[in-house]
Design an enzyme around this catalytic site. Structure first.
Site, short mmCIF file in Angstrom:
data_model
loop_
_atom_site.label_atom_id
_atom_site.label_comp_id
_atom_site.label_asym_id
_atom_site.label_seq_id
_atom_site.Cartn_x
_atom_site.Cartn_y
_atom_site.Cartn_z
N GLU A 32 -91.39 -1.41 -50.70
CA GLU A 32 -91.87 -2.21 -51.72
C GLU A 32 -93.29 -2.57 -51.49
O GLU A 32 -94.15 -2.82 -52.29
CB GLU A 32 -91.26 -3.91 -51.68
CG GLU A 32 -89.72 -3.58 -51.94
CD GLU A 32 -89.44 -3.35 -53.56
OE1 GLU A 32 -90.55 -3.74 -54.37
OE2 GLU A 32 -88.60 -2.89 -54.12
N TYR A 66 -91.84 -11.71 -55.52
CA TYR A 66 -91.30 -10.58 -56.00
C TYR A 66 -90.57 -10.01 -54.74
O TYR A 66 -89.72 -9.37 -55.06
CB TYR A 66 -92.36 -9.73 -56.69
CG TYR A 66 -91.87 -8.21 -56.74
CD1 TYR A 66 -91.01 -8.03 -57.84
CD2 TYR A 66 -92.46 -7.25 -55.94
CE1 TYR A 66 -90.48 -6.49 -57.78
CE2 TYR A 66 -91.62 -6.10 -55.92
CZ TYR A 66 -91.06 -5.69 -56.98
OH TYR A 66 -90.55 -4.34 -56.97
N ASP A 120 -91.97 -8.59 -61.86
CA ASP A 120 -93.09 -7.82 -61.51
C ASP A 120 -93.73 -7.35 -62.98
O ASP A 120 -93.16 -7.91 -64.03
CB ASP A 120 -92.95 -6.85 -60.57
CG ASP A 120 -92.16 -5.64 -61.17
OD1 ASP A 120 -91.53 -5.71 -62.27
OD2 ASP A 120 -92.19 -4.50 -60.40
#
Length: 355
Positions: free
Chosen positions: A37, A120, A138
Site C-alpha cells: 500500500e 485509507y 481512495d
C-alpha cells in the site's frame, strides 16, 4: 437510492472471477500488505511491483526493515519519488518492532498511530489482513462511486469526503471486507478509468447513473487546483577523485535525506555570466566554469524544477563546507539520489566524465 446489495454482489462476483494476480493478494501478512500500500501510493502497479519485490527480498519481515540503515532504504526506494513515504516507512517499522512487539496493530485506530498511515491505508490493512469492517476510500473508489451513483458533490470538499465515506461504509460487505475493498479499487484501476473507461467490461454498467445520463466525463467533481511552483536549481558539479562532491538534503524541503551536488537556488534562470556573479557572492572569487548541462525540466506533484548542472573547479584555497563530502565513483553507486540527479550521473558516465 436503491439497496446497495446489488452493487456489492455484482462486484464480488466480478472480482472473484478474474482479478489481477498480484503478490500481496496471496497473503494475510499485514507487513506485506502495508508495504504494498505504501509503495503503490502515487505509483503505478507496473512500476511499483519491482520495488515491492526488491523490498520483500531484502527485508522479508518488519524486523528486517526496522533494522535497516536509513541510507540503504532510501537507496532501495530511489526512483519512486515522494521520499517522505520511505522515511515514514522506516519510522513505522521501528515503531511496530519497538512499541508493538513486532506485531502490527489490528484495528484502524491503532494502525493510524503508525507514521504515514492515514485513513485509507489503515482501512486497507485492517480489512485485508484482519477482516475488520473498514471501508477504503481512495481515488479509484471516489471515481467508481461518483459515477455509479451519480454523485456530483466535490470529492475534495468536507461534505464530499463525508458523503463518499458514508456510502463506502454502507456498501461494504461485512463478511468479506478485504475482498470487497480490493474489488472496488480493482474496478477503478482496470475498468472505470479516468479517461476512456471500459464500460463494456463493467459488472455494474447497467445500473451506472453517469453512463445512463452521459456524465462519465464530468464525474467525479473536484474543485480545488494545486498551485504549481517553478524553482530554478543551479548545481555545482565538482570533480573529486573520479567522483563528485555531494551534500545531503536536510530540513523539510523536497528529497529530504537524499544526496545531490551543492545547490545554488535562484529566483530565475541564470546564464553563465549571472551564474558566475551568483557563485562569487556565495562562495567567493576564483571559480572556473568548465562546462554546463541543461536546463533540464523535472516535474514534481506541485513543483516544476528547472535544473542546470554547472561543471566548476574551485580555487585552490577553497575549503568545502562541513556538509559537503567527496564521493568516489564506487560509492556513487550506493548513495541515494533523486531521479533528477540519477539522470545527470548517467549522462556523465555516457560522456566519460568520471575517472
Amino acid at each position: 437510492m436503491s439497496s446497495p446489495s446489488w452493487f456489492t454482489k455484482a462486484l464480488r462476483s466480478w472480482y472473484t472471477a478474474g482479478h489481477r494476480d498480484l503478490p500481496w493478494r496471496h497473503t494475510r501478512d499485514p507487513y506485506r500488505i502495508w508495504l504494498s500500500e505504501v509503495i503503490l501510493q502515487q505509483t503505478r502497479i507496473d512500476q511499483g511491483m519491482a520495488y515491492y519485490e526488491r523490498f520483500v527480498e531484502k527485508h522479508p519481515t518488519v524486523h528486517h526493515l526496522a533494522a535497516a540503515a536509513d541510507d540503504e532504504v532510501m537507496r532501495l526506494w530511489q526512483g519512486l519519488g515522494y521520499y517522505s513515504r520511505a522515511r515514514n516507512l522506516l519510522v513505522a517499522a521501528r515503531a511496530v518492532v519497538n512499541e508493538h512487539g513486532g506485531r502490527f496493530p489490528d484495528t484502524v485506530e491503532a494502525l493510524r498511530g503508525l507514521k504515514g498511515v492515514g485513513d485509507y491505508t489503515a482501512a486497507a490493512i485492517a480489512s485485508i489482513a484482519f477482516d475488520r469492517p473498514a471501508a477504503v476510500v481512495d481515488g479509484n473508489v471516489y471515481r467508481v462511486l461518483a459515477r455509479v451513483f451519480g454523485i456530483a458533490t466535490p470529492i475534495d470538499s468536507t461534505a464530499g469526503r463525508r458523503e463518499f465515506s458514508a456510502l463506502a461504509g454502507d456498501l461494504l460487505d461485512p463478511e468479506h471486507p478485504g475482498d470487497h475493498n480490493q474489488a472496488v479499487m480493482e474496478l477503478g484501476a482496470t475498468v472505470c478509468l479516468p479517461r476512456s473507461p471500459r464500460c463494456g467490461q463493467c459488472p455494474v454498467a447497467t445500473r451506472c447513473i453517469a453512463r445512463r445520463e452521459g456524465r462519465i466525463a464530468h464525474l467525479p467533481v473536484k474543485v480545488g487546483r494545486a498551485t504549481v511552483r517553478d524553482r530554478h536549481f543551479n548545481y555545482l558539479c565538482i570533480d573529486v577523485d573520479g567522483g563528485l562532491m555531494l551534500r545531503k538534503r536536510e530540513g523539510r524541503d523536497i528529497w529530504q535525506g537524499l544526496h545531490e551536488p551543492p545547490l545554488l537556488e535562484s529566483e530565475a534562470p541564470l546564464d553563465r555570466a549571472a551564474f558566475r556573479k551568483a557563485l562569487r557572492r556565495w562562495l567567493g572569487a576564483g571559480w572556473t566554469i568548465t562546462g554546463d548541462h541543461g536546463p533540464t525540466r523535472h516535474v514534481l506533484s506541485h513543483q516544476v524544477l528547472h535544473a542546470r548542472f554547472w561543471e566548476v573547479v574551485p580555487p585552490r584555497t577553497f575549503t568545502p563546507p562541513p556538509d559537503w563530502r567527496s564521493v568516489d565513483l564506487t560509492e556513487l553507486e550506493k548513495v541515494a539520489v533523486p531521479r533528477l540527479i540519477e539522470r545527470y550521473l548517467a549522462l556523465r558516465r555516457a560522456r566519460g566524465l568520471f575517472g
